[in-house]
Design a protein around this motif. Structure first.
Motif, PDB file in Angstrom:
ATOM      1  N   GLU A  14      45.141  31.151  49.700  1.00  0.00           N
ATOM      2  CA  GLU A  14      45.225  31.746  51.032  1.00  0.00           C
ATOM      3  C   GLU A  14      46.233  30.972  51.874  1.00  0.00           C
ATOM      4  O   GLU A  14      46.269  29.748  51.835  1.00  0.00           O
ATOM      5  CB  GLU A  14      43.854  31.718  51.708  1.00  0.00           C
ATOM      6  CG  GLU A  14      42.777  32.446  50.920  1.00  0.00           C
ATOM      7  CD  GLU A  14      41.394  32.153  51.464  1.00  0.00           C
ATOM      8  OE1 GLU A  14      40.969  32.851  52.395  1.00  0.00           O
ATOM      9  OE2 GLU A  14      40.755  31.215  50.960  1.00  0.00           O
ATOM     10  N   GLU A  15      47.016  31.699  52.644  1.00  0.00           N
ATOM     11  CA  GLU A  15      48.063  31.041  53.427  1.00  0.00           C
ATOM     12  C   GLU A  15      47.498  30.012  54.402  1.00  0.00           C
ATOM     13  O   GLU A  15      48.098  28.960  54.617  1.00  0.00           O
ATOM     14  CB  GLU A  15      48.878  32.082  54.197  1.00  0.00           C
ATOM     15  CG  GLU A  15      48.052  32.982  55.093  1.00  0.00           C
ATOM     16  CD  GLU A  15      48.825  33.467  56.315  1.00  0.00           C
ATOM     17  OE1 GLU A  15      49.843  32.857  56.643  1.00  0.00           O
ATOM     18  OE2 GLU A  15      48.382  34.440  56.926  1.00  0.00           O
ATOM     19  N   SER A  44      48.185  37.055  55.735  1.00  0.00           N
ATOM     20  CA  SER A  44      47.720  37.859  56.858  1.00  0.00           C
ATOM     21  C   SER A  44      48.783  38.862  57.284  1.00  0.00           C
ATOM     22  O   SER A  44      49.975  38.547  57.333  1.00  0.00           O
ATOM     23  CB  SER A  44      47.358  36.953  58.036  1.00  0.00           C
ATOM     24  OG  SER A  44      47.095  37.724  59.186  1.00  0.00           O
ATOM     25  N   ILE A  45      48.352  40.077  57.587  1.00  0.00           N
ATOM     26  CA  ILE A  45      49.280  41.119  58.034  1.00  0.00           C
ATOM     27  C   ILE A  45      49.932  40.744  59.353  1.00  0.00           C
ATOM     28  O   ILE A  45      51.112  41.007  59.589  1.00  0.00           O
ATOM     29  CB  ILE A  45      48.534  42.465  58.180  1.00  0.00           C
ATOM     30  CG1 ILE A  45      48.077  42.960  56.809  1.00  0.00           C
ATOM     31  CG2 ILE A  45      49.418  43.508  58.858  1.00  0.00           C
ATOM     32  CD1 ILE A  45      47.242  44.226  56.873  1.00  0.00           C
ATOM     33  N   LYS A  78      43.901  41.803  56.559  1.00  0.00           N
ATOM     34  CA  LYS A  78      43.698  41.706  58.004  1.00  0.00           C
ATOM     35  C   LYS A  78      42.981  40.421  58.401  1.00  0.00           C
ATOM     36  O   LYS A  78      43.306  39.799  59.405  1.00  0.00           O
ATOM     37  CB  LYS A  78      42.891  42.912  58.492  1.00  0.00           C
ATOM     38  CG  LYS A  78      43.586  44.248  58.312  1.00  0.00           C
ATOM     39  CD  LYS A  78      42.689  45.382  58.788  1.00  0.00           C
ATOM     40  CE  LYS A  78      43.355  46.733  58.595  1.00  0.00           C
ATOM     41  NZ  LYS A  78      42.466  47.849  59.018  1.00  0.00           N
ATOM     42  N   ASP A  79      41.956  40.057  57.619  1.00  0.00           N
ATOM     43  CA  ASP A  79      41.140  38.898  57.971  1.00  0.00           C
ATOM     44  C   ASP A  79      40.429  38.390  56.719  1.00  0.00           C
ATOM     45  O   ASP A  79      40.675  38.875  55.606  1.00  0.00           O
ATOM     46  CB  ASP A  79      40.120  39.263  59.059  1.00  0.00           C
ATOM     47  CG  ASP A  79      39.341  40.533  58.716  1.00  0.00           C
ATOM     48  OD1 ASP A  79      39.106  40.792  57.515  1.00  0.00           O
ATOM     49  OD2 ASP A  79      38.970  41.270  59.649  1.00  0.00           O
ATOM     50  N   GLU A  80      39.531  37.422  56.907  1.00  0.00           N
ATOM     51  CA  GLU A  80      38.835  36.834  55.764  1.00  0.00           C
ATOM     52  C   GLU A  80      37.901  37.835  55.083  1.00  0.00           C
ATOM     53  O   GLU A  80      37.713  37.791  53.874  1.00  0.00           O
ATOM     54  CB  GLU A  80      38.046  35.605  56.212  1.00  0.00           C
ATOM     55  CG  GLU A  80      38.927  34.407  56.524  1.00  0.00           C
ATOM     56  CD  GLU A  80      38.190  33.106  56.332  1.00  0.00           C
ATOM     57  OE1 GLU A  80      36.957  33.090  56.513  1.00  0.00           O
ATOM     58  OE2 GLU A  80      38.845  32.112  55.994  1.00  0.00           O
ATOM     59  N   ALA A  84      37.847  38.889  51.153  1.00  0.00           N
ATOM     60  CA  ALA A  84      36.670  38.946  50.281  1.00  0.00           C
ATOM     61  C   ALA A  84      36.552  40.304  49.599  1.00  0.00           C
ATOM     62  O   ALA A  84      36.241  40.394  48.404  1.00  0.00           O
ATOM     63  CB  ALA A  84      35.411  38.644  51.088  1.00  0.00           C
ATOM     64  N   ARG A  85      36.806  41.374  50.349  1.00  0.00           N
ATOM     65  CA  ARG A  85      36.728  42.721  49.762  1.00  0.00           C
ATOM     66  C   ARG A  85      37.758  42.899  48.647  1.00  0.00           C
ATOM     67  O   ARG A  85      37.464  43.474  47.593  1.00  0.00           O
ATOM     68  CB  ARG A  85      36.928  43.775  50.849  1.00  0.00           C
ATOM     69  CG  ARG A  85      35.700  44.028  51.709  1.00  0.00           C
ATOM     70  CD  ARG A  85      35.862  45.297  52.525  1.00  0.00           C
ATOM     71  NE  ARG A  85      36.852  45.125  53.578  1.00  0.00           N
ATOM     72  CZ  ARG A  85      36.555  44.824  54.841  1.00  0.00           C
ATOM     73  NH1 ARG A  85      35.293  44.657  55.200  1.00  0.00           N
ATOM     74  NH2 ARG A  85      37.500  44.696  55.745  1.00  0.00           N
ATOM     75  N   GLU A  86      38.978  42.419  48.894  1.00  0.00           N
ATOM     76  CA  GLU A  86      40.027  42.527  47.878  1.00  0.00           C
ATOM     77  C   GLU A  86      39.668  41.718  46.630  1.00  0.00           C
ATOM     78  O   GLU A  86      39.917  42.153  45.500  1.00  0.00           O
ATOM     79  CB  GLU A  86      41.357  42.035  48.453  1.00  0.00           C
ATOM     80  CG  GLU A  86      42.006  42.977  49.448  1.00  0.00           C
ATOM     81  CD  GLU A  86      42.667  44.166  48.770  1.00  0.00           C
ATOM     82  OE1 GLU A  86      42.770  44.166  47.527  1.00  0.00           O
ATOM     83  OE2 GLU A  86      43.072  45.101  49.488  1.00  0.00           O
TER      84      GLU A  86
END
Length: 232
Positions: A14-15, A44-45, A78-80, A84-86
């Protein structure tokens, strides 16, 4: 005859919590036990990326190739929770048995109440709730990039130029003199002149750095040893 089930590992980078230690741990585990692994790099977008983020991305891609990852994929989220979903979706699609990721969390998450973090914010709980049989490995690490916070300003592109046959006669320049000059990022130390700080660059797939004093490498024995190690 029973078929051996493939053990596939997802390495999550994660960035905001980037550390090469996460990738190295995943690759080491895969090599030791004969697993396959792939690397997901989440960006992050909405982030306005600094050049150091791009340096991290380049390092992780290069390392993934060298360490034998079957895939290296960049995903914008978009967010954390989206991260998690990805992860859950990718793990299901690729029959992953194990996820290795950073154990660090943003300070903004820690401001929320404990019950809210557990049921709504915590990406680790989300992963375990949706993948009850997954092996989740969290890697503890220090902040990877200290140069853009505290005593250093944001990084900007620069070049390390060798101007003579002297072993440590390297100077910092905005433009290269020759194709062999080293390209990287210069992080100026606050409250000093504009040529004092840290120069970070990639060498052999790893991020290295050297200290710059008034536009050049220091002439001490310690500086010489650091430069020699960084350029190897």
């Amino acid at each position: 005859m029973t078929l051996k089930i493939r053990h596939h590992v997802l390495v999550c980078l994660e960035e905001k919590n980037y550390s090469r230690r996460v990738l190295l741990r995943g690759a080491s585990l895969a090599r030791k036990y004969g697993y396959t692994f792939e690397v997901l790099f989440f960006c992050s977008i909405e982030s306005e990326y600094t050049m150091f983020h791009l340096l991290n991305l380049a390092e992780s891609k290069k390392l993934s190739e060298e360490l034998g990852a079957v895939r290296f994929i960049v995903k914008r989220v978009k967010d954390e929770r989206d991260t998690a979903r990805e992860l859950v979706e990718t793990a299901k699609n690729n029959n992953a048995k194990e996820i290795i990721m950073s154990g660090a969390q943003p300070k903004s998450n820690l401001k929320a109440s404990l019950w809210r973090r557990i049921f709504f914010c915590d990406k680790y709980n989300y992963i375990l709730n949706h993948l009850p049989d997954i092996i989740l490995v969290l890697i503890n690490h220090h902040e990877y990039n200290p140069f853009e916070k505290g005593e250093y300003r944001n990084g900007k592109q620069a070049f390390l130029v060798k101007k003579s046959n002297h072993p440590i006669a390297y100077f910092l320049r905005d433009r290269p003199f020759r194709a062999t000059d080293t390209s990287g990022l210069f992080f100026q130390k606050k409250d000093t002149d504009e040529r004092t700080g840290i120069f970070a660059f990639i060498r052999r797939g790893r991020v290295r750095y050297v200290y710059i004093y008034h536009g050049k490498i220091g002439d001490s024995t310690e500086d010489a040893l650091q430069l020699k190690h960084a350029l190897q």
